[in-house]
Design a protein around this motif. Structure first.
Motif, PDB file in Angstrom:
ATOM      1  N   PRO A   1       0.810  -1.222   0.000  1.00 26.96           N
ATOM      2  CA  PRO A   1       0.000   0.000   0.000  1.00 26.96           C
ATOM      3  C   PRO A   1       0.845   1.275   0.000  1.00 26.96           C
ATOM      4  O   PRO A   1       0.358   2.345  -0.318  1.00 26.96           O
ATOM      5  CB  PRO A   1      -0.792  -0.119   1.301  1.00 26.96           C
ATOM      6  N   LYS A   2       2.124   1.148   0.363  1.00 29.42           N
ATOM      7  CA  LYS A   2       3.024   2.298   0.375  1.00 29.42           C
ATOM      8  C   LYS A   2       4.442   1.790   0.191  1.00 29.42           C
ATOM      9  O   LYS A   2       4.696   0.579   0.180  1.00 29.42           O
ATOM     10  CB  LYS A   2       2.913   3.058   1.702  1.00 29.42           C
ATOM     11  N   SER A   3       5.388   2.705   0.060  1.00 30.55           N
ATOM     12  CA  SER A   3       6.796   2.328  -0.091  1.00 30.55           C
ATOM     13  C   SER A   3       7.386   1.981   1.274  1.00 30.55           C
ATOM     14  O   SER A   3       7.086   2.628   2.280  1.00 30.55           O
ATOM     15  CB  SER A   3       7.591   3.463  -0.725  1.00 30.55           C
ATOM     16  N   GLU A   4       8.248   0.949   1.291  1.00 33.15           N
ATOM     17  CA  GLU A   4       8.898   0.537   2.531  1.00 33.15           C
ATOM     18  C   GLU A   4      10.392   0.350   2.281  1.00 33.15           C
ATOM     19  O   GLU A   4      11.042   1.219   1.740  1.00 33.15           O
ATOM     20  CB  GLU A   4       8.222  -0.721   3.087  1.00 33.15           C
ATOM     21  N   ALA A   5      10.929  -0.806   2.687  1.00 34.90           N
ATOM     22  CA  ALA A   5      12.360  -1.104   2.529  1.00 34.90           C
ATOM     23  C   ALA A   5      13.223   0.004   3.116  1.00 34.90           C
ATOM     24  O   ALA A   5      14.261   0.364   2.569  1.00 34.90           O
ATOM     25  CB  ALA A   5      12.717  -1.349   1.062  1.00 34.90           C
ATOM     26  N   PHE A   6      12.787   0.544   4.254  1.00 35.89           N
ATOM     27  CA  PHE A   6      13.542   1.563   4.978  1.00 35.89           C
ATOM     28  C   PHE A   6      13.840   2.792   4.122  1.00 35.89           C
ATOM     29  O   PHE A   6      14.848   3.449   4.288  1.00 35.89           O
ATOM     30  CB  PHE A   6      14.826   0.963   5.564  1.00 35.89           C
ATOM     31  N   GLY A   7      12.944   3.075   3.198  1.00 38.07           N
ATOM     32  CA  GLY A   7      13.087   4.274   2.378  1.00 38.07           C
ATOM     33  C   GLY A   7      13.905   4.095   1.124  1.00 38.07           C
ATOM     34  O   GLY A   7      14.246   5.087   0.466  1.00 38.07           O
ATOM     35  N   TYR A   8      14.201   2.847   0.727  1.00 39.01           N
ATOM     36  CA  TYR A   8      15.093   2.617  -0.406  1.00 39.01           C
ATOM     37  C   TYR A   8      14.370   2.071  -1.644  1.00 39.01           C
ATOM     38  O   TYR A   8      14.962   1.398  -2.473  1.00 39.01           O
ATOM     39  CB  TYR A   8      16.231   1.681   0.005  1.00 39.01           C
ATOM     40  N   GLN A   9      13.090   2.387  -1.777  1.00 39.72           N
ATOM     41  CA  GLN A   9      12.355   1.994  -2.977  1.00 39.72           C
ATOM     42  C   GLN A   9      12.148   3.183  -3.915  1.00 39.72           C
ATOM     43  O   GLN A   9      11.284   3.148  -4.786  1.00 39.72           O
ATOM     44  CB  GLN A   9      11.012   1.363  -2.576  1.00 39.72           C
ATOM     45  N   GLY A  10      12.979   4.232  -3.751  1.00 41.55           N
ATOM     46  CA  GLY A  10      12.820   5.449  -4.526  1.00 41.55           C
ATOM     47  C   GLY A  10      13.830   5.602  -5.642  1.00 41.55           C
ATOM     48  O   GLY A  10      14.647   4.718  -5.927  1.00 41.55           O
ATOM     49  N   SER A  11      13.808   6.784  -6.263  1.00 42.00           N
ATOM     50  CA  SER A  11      14.550   7.016  -7.507  1.00 42.00           C
ATOM     51  C   SER A  11      15.885   7.722  -7.324  1.00 42.00           C
ATOM     52  O   SER A  11      16.730   7.692  -8.220  1.00 42.00           O
ATOM     53  CB  SER A  11      13.694   7.848  -8.457  1.00 42.00           C
ATOM     54  N   VAL A  12      16.092   8.423  -6.181  1.00 41.90           N
ATOM     55  CA  VAL A  12      17.334   9.147  -5.886  1.00 41.90           C
ATOM     56  C   VAL A  12      17.689  10.056  -7.077  1.00 41.90           C
ATOM     57  O   VAL A  12      16.900  10.891  -7.467  1.00 41.90           O
ATOM     58  CB  VAL A  12      18.473   8.181  -5.500  1.00 41.90           C
ATOM     59  N   TYR A  13      18.865   9.856  -7.695  1.00 40.83           N
ATOM     60  CA  TYR A  13      19.322  10.790  -8.719  1.00 40.83           C
ATOM     61  C   TYR A  13      18.640  10.590 -10.077  1.00 40.83           C
ATOM     62  O   TYR A  13      18.860  11.379 -10.995  1.00 40.83           O
ATOM     63  CB  TYR A  13      20.839  10.736  -8.887  1.00 40.83           C
ATOM     64  N   LEU A  14      17.824   9.568 -10.228  1.00 40.02           N
ATOM     65  CA  LEU A  14      17.095   9.428 -11.496  1.00 40.02           C
ATOM     66  C   LEU A  14      16.032  10.500 -11.644  1.00 40.02           C
ATOM     67  O   LEU A  14      15.585  10.782 -12.763  1.00 40.02           O
ATOM     68  CB  LEU A  14      16.437   8.045 -11.588  1.00 40.02           C
ATOM     69  N   GLY A  15      15.609  11.092 -10.546  1.00 43.03           N
ATOM     70  CA  GLY A  15      14.613  12.150 -10.594  1.00 43.03           C
ATOM     71  C   GLY A  15      13.272  11.712 -10.056  1.00 43.03           C
ATOM     72  O   GLY A  15      12.908  10.528 -10.077  1.00 43.03           O
ATOM     73  N   ALA A  16      12.512  12.687  -9.552  1.00 43.29           N
ATOM     74  CA  ALA A  16      11.248  12.398  -8.886  1.00 43.29           C
ATOM     75  C   ALA A  16      10.232  11.733  -9.799  1.00 43.29           C
ATOM     76  O   ALA A  16       9.314  11.064  -9.329  1.00 43.29           O
ATOM     77  CB  ALA A  16      10.662  13.689  -8.314  1.00 43.29           C
ATOM     78  N   ALA A  17      10.367  11.911 -11.111  1.00 44.50           N
ATOM     79  CA  ALA A  17       9.421  11.292 -12.038  1.00 44.50           C
ATOM     80  C   ALA A  17       9.433   9.776 -11.948  1.00 44.50           C
ATOM     81  O   ALA A  17       8.495   9.117 -12.399  1.00 44.50           O
ATOM     82  CB  ALA A  17       9.729  11.727 -13.469  1.00 44.50           C
ATOM     83  N   TYR A  18      10.484   9.194 -11.361  1.00 45.81           N
ATOM     84  CA  TYR A  18      10.622   7.739 -11.309  1.00 45.81           C
ATOM     85  C   TYR A  18      10.467   7.190  -9.906  1.00 45.81           C
ATOM     86  O   TYR A  18      10.755   6.024  -9.653  1.00 45.81           O
ATOM     87  CB  TYR A  18      11.967   7.328 -11.930  1.00 45.81           C
ATOM     88  N   ASN A  19      10.004   8.026  -8.982  1.00 48.67           N
ATOM     89  CA  ASN A  19       9.612   7.526  -7.676  1.00 48.67           C
ATOM     90  C   ASN A  19       8.350   6.679  -7.826  1.00 48.67           C
ATOM     91  O   ASN A  19       7.568   6.860  -8.761  1.00 48.67           O
ATOM     92  CB  ASN A  19       9.325   8.688  -6.712  1.00 48.67           C
ATOM     93  N   PRO A  20       8.119   5.758  -6.900  1.00 45.27           N
ATOM     94  CA  PRO A  20       6.900   4.953  -7.011  1.00 45.27           C
ATOM     95  C   PRO A  20       5.656   5.757  -6.712  1.00 45.27           C
ATOM     96  O   PRO A  20       5.661   6.661  -5.870  1.00 45.27           O
ATOM     97  CB  PRO A  20       7.117   3.860  -5.950  1.00 45.27           C
ATOM     98  N   PHE A  21       4.580   5.416  -7.407  1.00 41.99           N
ATOM     99  CA  PHE A  21       3.260   5.927  -7.074  1.00 41.99           C
ATOM    100  C   PHE A  21       2.725   5.057  -5.947  1.00 41.99           C
ATOM    101  O   PHE A  21       2.562   3.851  -6.107  1.00 41.99           O
ATOM    102  CB  PHE A  21       2.335   5.851  -8.287  1.00 41.99           C
ATOM    103  N   GLU A  22       2.474   5.655  -4.794  1.00 41.74           N
ATOM    104  CA  GLU A  22       1.997   4.910  -3.631  1.00 41.74           C
ATOM    105  C   GLU A  22       0.473   4.827  -3.655  1.00 41.74           C
ATOM    106  O   GLU A  22      -0.208   5.856  -3.722  1.00 41.74           O
ATOM    107  CB  GLU A  22       2.471   5.567  -2.342  1.00 41.74           C
TER     108      GLU A  22
END
Length: 440
Positions: free
Chosen positions: A168-189
């Motif tokens: 239902p949301k991102s977990e893995a201690f905050g490491y399921q995101g995009s970092v330097y790839l840019g916010a466009a590639y963060n997960p949709f929660e």
């Protein structure tokens, strides 16, 4: 505000009027802006129809009690459950996994994954990105998650669908995101439990005071903002704005997107087969999303850190997870989708071979198991092996980068792909990682 604008003013938008109209009035910014920038950054995406559904076992489940049992070991090693035969000849798994046992001719396990860290956060980063990075003193993510790499490399298979979704949301201690790839590639929660009777996706809700008809009638107004894109990008006006609010107009107003997230449209009998619990309904929603065009959907399955009372912990979590995975495999196969959807289940590490004094198992990174299926993976295979009592790798060691290289290979993402980090340095998505070709 829109109805007060005279025709003479309709072609004279300023940056200020964009922010006044686009943000407060709609609760949104230009939906196509970041999406267009993302596409422009990635010409030559791989031509692939394949997608990935992940079951992330946050905290690390026990390989000895699931896919790599040690029935001949002393009681303090072998655990509480017996192995049972599966549909794959000669392959046994835990009696707690009857649904997977029925479809194990379409699943395979790598029993020899390893890395060198036994702390949750750094290990979650390692398994989520392929790279060691954070420490207890520096927890910030250093590399993009494999879901974000997939979102960047593949995008979504259909316009307006989010390429990468977490349920239902991102977990893995905050490491399921995009970092330097840019916010466009963060997960949709998704932001809610699909098993709830009142399940709705908060991030697809319209701002107060607007209805779907009103928003749809204003779509043509968005085309008038094209001349502002370059200015907005250069002066940082969009900094800090949520990517998916920027894309929200098409997601909110688009019928196909809304229907994909509307799990109530499923036949109640299908919902029953998946299980009326969070894991089952999340798996069903994941199937709907990849069917609609998402390239990567991660189902986060709670916390598996059973340092004590592992019997109660696993008997509470494993049956719904097993039903979710087993039913998903059977459903995808029946729909002719299994070859195009890879299934992957893992956590940041496994659990100790020896049961501790609190009837639990502690963190263990020297040897653990991950599950694969679909997406071209040949079923019924056991790749690698642990030692007699499960302490270390005995055959065919596989690193986190090997695991991610396997996923990228299956999805058709070139393994020589590099993306620039925050300093402008090109960084490999797999470095020295090699696909586990025995799975294919």
């Amino acid at each position: 505000m829109f109805c007060e604008m005279g025709s003479a003013k309709r072609n004279s938008f300023t940056r200020r009027s964009f922010l006044q109209i686009g943000a407060p009035a709609l609760g949104l910014t230009l939906p196509a802006l970041l999406r267009g920038r993302a596409r422009a950054a990635d010409t030559g995406k791989p031509a692939t129809k394949k997608s990935l559904i992940v079951f992330w076992t946050h905290g690390g489940l026990s390989q000895q009690d699931t896919w790599d049992m040690k029935p001949e070991a002393p009681a303090e090693y072998r655990g509480y459950w017996k192995p049972v035969s599966t549909r794959a000849p000669g392959v046994q798994i835990s009696e707690l996994l009857p649904y997977q046992a029925k479809v194990f001719d379409k699943l395979s396990v790598v029993r020899s994954v390893w890395h060198k860290n036994g702390i949750h956060a750094p290990s979650a980063h390692w398994m989520s990105t392929g790279y060691f990075g954070p420490t207890l003193a520096r927890n910030a993510p250093q590399r993009p998650s494999f879901g974000s790499v997939i979102a960047r490399a593949v995008g979504s298979h259909k316009e307006h669908m989010p390429g990468y979704v977490t349920i239902p949301k991102s977990e893995a201690f905050g490491y399921q995101g995009s970092v330097y790839l840019g916010a466009a590639y963060n997960p949709f929660e998704v932001g809610a439990n699909p098993n709830n009777d009142s399940f709705k996706v908060p991030n697809l809700a319209l701002p107060g005071g607007l209805d779907l008809t009103t928003v749809q009638s204003r779509r043509d107004l968005l085309t008038r903002f094209d001349t502002l894109r370059r200015d907005l990008d250069s002066n940082g006006s969009l900094d800090g704005l949520d990517t998916f609010k920027a894309q929200a107009l098409e997601m909110v107003a688009g019928q196909a997107v809304r229907e994909a997230f509307d799990i109530s449209r499923e036949d109640p009998k299908v919902r029953d087969r998946y299980g009326r619990h969070q894991f089952g309904q999340s798996a069903l929603l994941a199937r709907r999303l990849v069917e609609a065009g998402s390239a990567c959907v991660t189902v986060n399955t709670g916390y598996w850190d059973h340092h004590d009372k592992i019997r109660e912990g696993h008997e509470g979590l494993l049956p719904p997870l097993d039903q979710a995975i087993g039913t998903l495999v059977a459903d995808l196969d029946a729909r002719g989708m299994l070859d195009d959807v890879m299934i992957y289940s893992a956590g940041e590490f496994g659990r100790t071979p020896l049961i501790n004094g609190h009837a639990g198992r502690d963190h263990w990174a020297p040897c653990f198991s991950v599950l694969f299926g679909g997406g071209g993976v040949q079923g019924g295979r056991l790749i690698g092996a642990s030692e007699k009592w499960g302490g270390n790798v005995d055959e065919r060691p596989a690193t986190p980068l090997d695991v991610l290289a396997t996923i990228y290979y299956a999805l058709g993402i070139p393994l020589d792909t590099h993306y620039e980090d925050a300093s402008g340095r090109p960084v490999s998505i797999v470095d020295a990682g090699k696909p586990i070709y025995e799975l294919f």
